[in-house]
Design an enzyme around this catalytic site. Sequence first.
Site, short mmCIF file in Angstrom:
data_model
loop_
_atom_site.label_atom_id
_atom_site.label_comp_id
_atom_site.label_asym_id
_atom_site.label_seq_id
_atom_site.Cartn_x
_atom_site.Cartn_y
_atom_site.Cartn_z
CE LYS A 175 -9.60 -18.43 -3.54
NZ LYS A 175 -10.05 -17.22 -3.15
CE LYS A 201 -17.28 -15.40 -5.47
NZ LYS A 201 -15.96 -15.05 -4.91
CD GLU A 204 -13.51 -11.59 -2.65
OE1 GLU A 204 -12.83 -11.36 -1.40
OE2 GLU A 204 -13.65 -12.87 -2.96
CG HIS A 294 -17.96 -12.08 -2.59
ND1 HIS A 294 -17.44 -11.01 -1.49
CD2 HIS A 294 -17.67 -12.96 -2.54
CE1 HIS A 294 -16.80 -12.00 -0.70
NE2 HIS A 294 -16.35 -12.85 -1.63
NE ARG A 295 -20.53 -13.78 3.98
CZ ARG A 295 -20.37 -14.18 5.22
NH1 ARG A 295 -21.93 -13.64 6.01
NH2 ARG A 295 -19.78 -15.00 5.67
#
Length: 475
Positions: A175, A201, A204, A294-295
């Site tokens: 972030k 990560k 997305e 990722h969804r």
Amino acid sequence: MSPKTETKASVGFKAGVKDYRLTYYTPEYQTKDTDILAAFRVTPQPGVPPEEAGAAVAAESSTGTWTTVWTDGLTSLDRYKGRCYDIEPVPGEESQFIAYVAYPLDLFEEGSVTNLFTSIVGNVFGFKALRALRLEDLRIPPAYSKTFQGPPHGIQVERDKLNKYGRPLLGCTIKPKLGLSAKNYGRAVYECLRGGLDFTKDDENVNSQPFMRWRDRFVFCAEAIYKAQAETGEIKGHYLNATAGTCEEMMKRAVFARELGVPIVMHDYLTGGFTANTSLAHYCRDNGLLLHIHRAMHAVIDRQRIHGMHFRVLAKALRMSGGDHIHAGTVVGKLEGERDVTLGFVDLLRDDFIEKDRSRGIYFTQDWVSMPGVLPVASGGIHVWHMPALTEIFGDDSVLQFGGGTLGHPWGNAPGAVANRVALEACVQARNEGRDLAREGNEVIREASKWSPELAAACEVWKEIKFEFEAIDVL
């Protein structure tokens, strides 16, 4: 008029419209082991009988259309049609029914989630005779699932690659999700991995924007991974998001990640599409890359209780299409997810054989045979006080991912990672000693914070943070 046309007419063809239930509602049908079975939540328009609504779903998602056509006589409709074989009312809901539909296997292309969904969740969802329609579950027979590669590697192979056993894996989403330069982004990755996380990560929506082009991000993240590995002696990874505007560009990014020698890449499987996802999964297996999924966009499809598609169906589709991790909610964090429902589809992701259990939303027994499992990822609004519950709910075969819960630490990124690693190790040790994390979890965290100043600081910052809203998707 040709003799064949006359013959067709002579054996009973009659133009016009007839009720779907005359052909597609077959309560006497005995399902076959090779059938794909679907459970639809059907809300008919006023005046439409549930049998007609269920038959309409079976027809419009298989061989039917709005009128009788003479070309029906050129094939065996009984062989290829979908059949609504059972209908039951939804308890406590007015004018809602579960319609069970069986589809013969020959309706679907082998190894193609795209083709499967084009039929089963295609135009039928806009059918005027239905006020709403939701696909609650699918039974994928082994005869069909064996036509898919599935996850590139699976849970056991991933653990062997990482040399990490006996605990959940720890991750962190960098972030702010947008706006960092590639070098500052890589710095954050390094600090988190050095502090004790297994993974970091890409968010997305980090692809290749003007403030940070993908190639620069990949290079700085690879540098961070290698530096953190050298200092900690542990294998580390960063989910490099390969999602792109074209499949060709996506594959170019995956190839570059492989050339850098990193262990894992990432894909947004719903916005990117199942065809792209399956292609990437095949590449990852062939080239030794793990694949994080990722969804993004799932709640557009699955959040409404009466229309759309439940996430357990999307989870099954992902297992077939291919992915080693997928986000699966947290139960305790900021995102939607009721416990029994969540654990139901978590088992569908991880286990080989899952029994029918309506109390967890599982409508059909599912046998995955030898298809590798997928690690569920708990991510979204979680922090150190959630660690006992997450460890107890998800168990060892999971990834616990703290974004703000790492980078929001008052002392910085590395101390935030230390706090999470200490909390996790304390919870795993307490569980292994036989302590009840559901009852004693807070005490376990307090005890660990006495010797970890990083954890103590995190506990103080997030002691009042709660997300106490009722889940929408409940049984």
